[in-house]
Design an enzyme around this catalytic site. Structure first.
Site, PDB file in Angstrom:
ATOM      1  N   HIS A  95       1.269   3.986   1.983  1.00  0.00           N
ATOM      2  CA  HIS A  95       1.701   4.782   3.122  1.00  0.00           C
ATOM      3  C   HIS A  95       3.219   4.932   3.066  1.00  0.00           C
ATOM      4  O   HIS A  95       3.931   4.030   2.614  1.00  0.00           O
ATOM      5  CB  HIS A  95       1.259   4.148   4.431  1.00  0.00           C
ATOM      6  CG  HIS A  95      -0.171   4.446   4.776  1.00  0.00           C
ATOM      7  ND1 HIS A  95      -0.921   3.651   5.614  1.00  0.00           N
ATOM      8  CD2 HIS A  95      -0.993   5.474   4.404  1.00  0.00           C
ATOM      9  CE1 HIS A  95      -2.145   4.174   5.740  1.00  0.00           C
ATOM     10  NE2 HIS A  95      -2.203   5.265   5.022  1.00  0.00           N
ATOM     11  N   HIS A 110       6.098  -5.257  12.114  1.00  0.00           N
ATOM     12  CA  HIS A 110       5.448  -3.949  11.996  1.00  0.00           C
ATOM     13  C   HIS A 110       5.133  -3.384  13.384  1.00  0.00           C
ATOM     14  O   HIS A 110       4.038  -2.906  13.664  1.00  0.00           O
ATOM     15  CB  HIS A 110       4.162  -4.032  11.150  1.00  0.00           C
ATOM     16  CG  HIS A 110       3.726  -2.697  10.618  1.00  0.00           C
ATOM     17  ND1 HIS A 110       2.804  -1.912  11.266  1.00  0.00           N
ATOM     18  CD2 HIS A 110       4.083  -2.015   9.504  1.00  0.00           C
ATOM     19  CE1 HIS A 110       2.593  -0.808  10.565  1.00  0.00           C
ATOM     20  NE2 HIS A 110       3.378  -0.846   9.484  1.00  0.00           N
ATOM     21  N   HIS A 157      -7.353  -2.143   5.649  1.00  0.00           N
ATOM     22  CA  HIS A 157      -6.580  -1.040   6.210  1.00  0.00           C
ATOM     23  C   HIS A 157      -7.270   0.278   5.862  1.00  0.00           C
ATOM     24  O   HIS A 157      -8.336   0.287   5.232  1.00  0.00           O
ATOM     25  CB  HIS A 157      -5.151  -1.094   5.664  1.00  0.00           C
ATOM     26  CG  HIS A 157      -4.164  -0.269   6.428  1.00  0.00           C
ATOM     27  ND1 HIS A 157      -4.141  -0.192   7.800  1.00  0.00           N
ATOM     28  CD2 HIS A 157      -3.145   0.524   5.996  1.00  0.00           C
ATOM     29  CE1 HIS A 157      -3.164   0.611   8.181  1.00  0.00           C
ATOM     30  NE2 HIS A 157      -2.547   1.060   7.102  1.00  0.00           N
ATOM     31  N   ASP A 166       5.793   4.775   5.010  1.00  0.00           N
ATOM     32  CA  ASP A 166       6.772   3.842   5.572  1.00  0.00           C
ATOM     33  C   ASP A 166       6.967   2.610   4.697  1.00  0.00           C
ATOM     34  O   ASP A 166       7.886   1.833   4.920  1.00  0.00           O
ATOM     35  CB  ASP A 166       6.393   3.433   6.994  1.00  0.00           C
ATOM     36  CG  ASP A 166       4.978   2.891   7.125  1.00  0.00           C
ATOM     37  OD1 ASP A 166       4.094   3.388   6.422  1.00  0.00           O
ATOM     38  OD2 ASP A 166       4.756   1.979   7.956  1.00  0.00           O
ATOM     39  N   HIS A 167       6.137   2.454   3.667  1.00  0.00           N
ATOM     40  CA  HIS A 167       6.261   1.309   2.771  1.00  0.00           C
ATOM     41  C   HIS A 167       6.806   1.676   1.392  1.00  0.00           C
ATOM     42  O   HIS A 167       7.080   0.786   0.592  1.00  0.00           O
ATOM     43  CB  HIS A 167       4.904   0.612   2.610  1.00  0.00           C
ATOM     44  CG  HIS A 167       4.415  -0.016   3.879  1.00  0.00           C
ATOM     45  ND1 HIS A 167       4.435  -1.373   4.111  1.00  0.00           N
ATOM     46  CD2 HIS A 167       3.897   0.546   5.001  1.00  0.00           C
ATOM     47  CE1 HIS A 167       3.945  -1.626   5.315  1.00  0.00           C
ATOM     48  NE2 HIS A 167       3.620  -0.476   5.870  1.00  0.00           N
ATOM     49  N   HIS A 204       0.860  -1.188   0.000  1.00  0.00           N
ATOM     50  CA  HIS A 204       0.000   0.000   0.000  1.00  0.00           C
ATOM     51  C   HIS A 204       0.894   1.235   0.000  1.00  0.00           C
ATOM     52  O   HIS A 204       2.121   1.128   0.134  1.00  0.00           O
ATOM     53  CB  HIS A 204      -0.968  -0.002   1.179  1.00  0.00           C
ATOM     54  CG  HIS A 204      -0.320   0.101   2.519  1.00  0.00           C
ATOM     55  ND1 HIS A 204       0.523  -0.854   3.031  1.00  0.00           N
ATOM     56  CD2 HIS A 204      -0.401   1.077   3.484  1.00  0.00           C
ATOM     57  CE1 HIS A 204       0.922  -0.503   4.234  1.00  0.00           C
ATOM     58  NE2 HIS A 204       0.395   0.673   4.535  1.00  0.00           N
ATOM     59  N   ASP A 250      -0.155  -3.863   5.919  1.00  0.00           N
ATOM     60  CA  ASP A 250      -0.822  -3.582   7.189  1.00  0.00           C
ATOM     61  C   ASP A 250      -2.283  -4.023   7.092  1.00  0.00           C
ATOM     62  O   ASP A 250      -2.879  -3.892   6.036  1.00  0.00           O
ATOM     63  CB  ASP A 250      -0.793  -2.089   7.491  1.00  0.00           C
ATOM     64  CG  ASP A 250       0.619  -1.520   7.566  1.00  0.00           C
ATOM     65  OD1 ASP A 250       1.580  -2.230   7.181  1.00  0.00           O
ATOM     66  OD2 ASP A 250       0.776  -0.361   7.962  1.00  0.00           O
TER      67      ASP A 250
END
Length: 304
Positions: free
Chosen positions: A65, A271, A143, A67-68, A63, A213
């Site tokens: 976000h 995570h 999510h 941090d990914h 996805h 996530d």
């Protein structure tokens, strides 16, 4: 048996810490190297743990976000500087173009390879990649934004021919591939030798599922049933159950409940929220439900 291993490059969450890198993993399967997620600093982690960047086959982004995905521009730049020429396939949600297109414009003619984007479907399971020995699927997670998990699986291997049988029946070498695929053998006098006498079962196919996530979502269980290894996010302990629900994340206990329902062979949790300086509580809560649980850690390698 071919190599099938998962290397953890990062297993933290959105807020950076000195303990954990943002999410990223490498799946080394049948001589192909696949990356799942690409958090900030991923290429440095590859250097640190001696992963061969030149072997990278494809990227799978769960996805969008930060941090990914925030490690992606740096990784792409490095691949170009190293002289990569083969196309790089990136499987991600279509909005990743908002990140990739400006980068490509900025790099201009300096890019040494092409990027091919393949949009993920956040609503249903899809086959993303297939060759003669492996398949890779995506499936929906739960999510705050469109998010997918990934399933890496081997195809069933050919049966093993019994060496002594070859000599006993004087089987021509050219017929061995057919026998491995299930054919019987007919001798010169017309006798049929059944395949189950000639061979033994092939290696059972191995399967790895990545789920990060996601909120607690029992509906994903059919996609990951009977996997050998399951990575499932465990952002919070049970004391933060309400917070987990509000942010569409899972607790360690909930991750273990998914593993148990899926009849997974082994669970790896990761995570982690930046609030945890030690992870013993998360592991204890997961093990209480699913005993064969391990903590993810940077540089840790899981062999299937």
């Amino acid at each position: 048996m071919n190599k099938f291993q998962v290397t953890i490059l990062g297993c933290g969450s959105a807020i950076p810490t000195t303990m954990h890198n943002p999410p990223s993993q490498l799946v080394d399967l049948n001589e192909k190297l696949f990356m799942i997620d690409c958090g900030e600093g991923t290429q440095l982690q590859m250097r640190k743990f001696k992963a061969r960047i030149s072997k990278l086959h494809s990227l799978f982004i769960s996805h969008l976000h930060g941090d990914h995905i925030f490690g992606l521009p740096g990784l792409l730049s490095t691949l170009s500087m190293l002289g990569r020429t083969g196309d790089l396939h990136i499987y991600a949600h279509k909005e990743i173009n908002l990140l990739i297109k400006p980068f490509l414009i900025y790099m201009g003619k300096h890019m040494s390879f092409r990027i091919k984007l393949f949009p993920l479907n956040p609503e249903r399971q899809e086959l993303l990649f297939e060759n003669k020995s492996i398949r890779i699927f995506s499936f929906p997670l739960k999510h705050r934004i469109a998010t997918n998990g990934f399933l890496f699986e081997e195809k069933e291997s050919p049966r093993h021919i019994i060496r002594e049988i070859i000599d006993l029946y004087q089987i021509p070498l050219k017929q061995i591939p057919e026998i491995k695929e299930g054919a019987d053998f007919i001798t010169s006098d017309g006798t049929i030798i059944r395949n189950d006498i000639l061979t033994s079962p092939g290696n059972p196919p191995r399967r790895y599922a990545y789920c990060s996530d996601t909120a607690y979502a029992p509906e994903i269980v059919p996609y990951i049933k009977n996997v050998d290894l399951l990575y499932h996010e465990a952002t919070f302990a049970e004391s933060e159950l309400i917070r987990a629900g509000e942010t569409y994340h899972s607790t360690a206990r909930q991750a273990a409940e998914i593993a148990r329902a899926a009849n997974a062979r082994q669970l790896v949790i990761g995570h982690y929220s930046s609030r945890y300086n030690e992870l013993g509580t998360l592991l204890k809560e997961a093990v209480a439900v699913f005993p064969n649980t391990e903590l993810a850690a940077e540089g840790k390698v899981f062999e299937l």
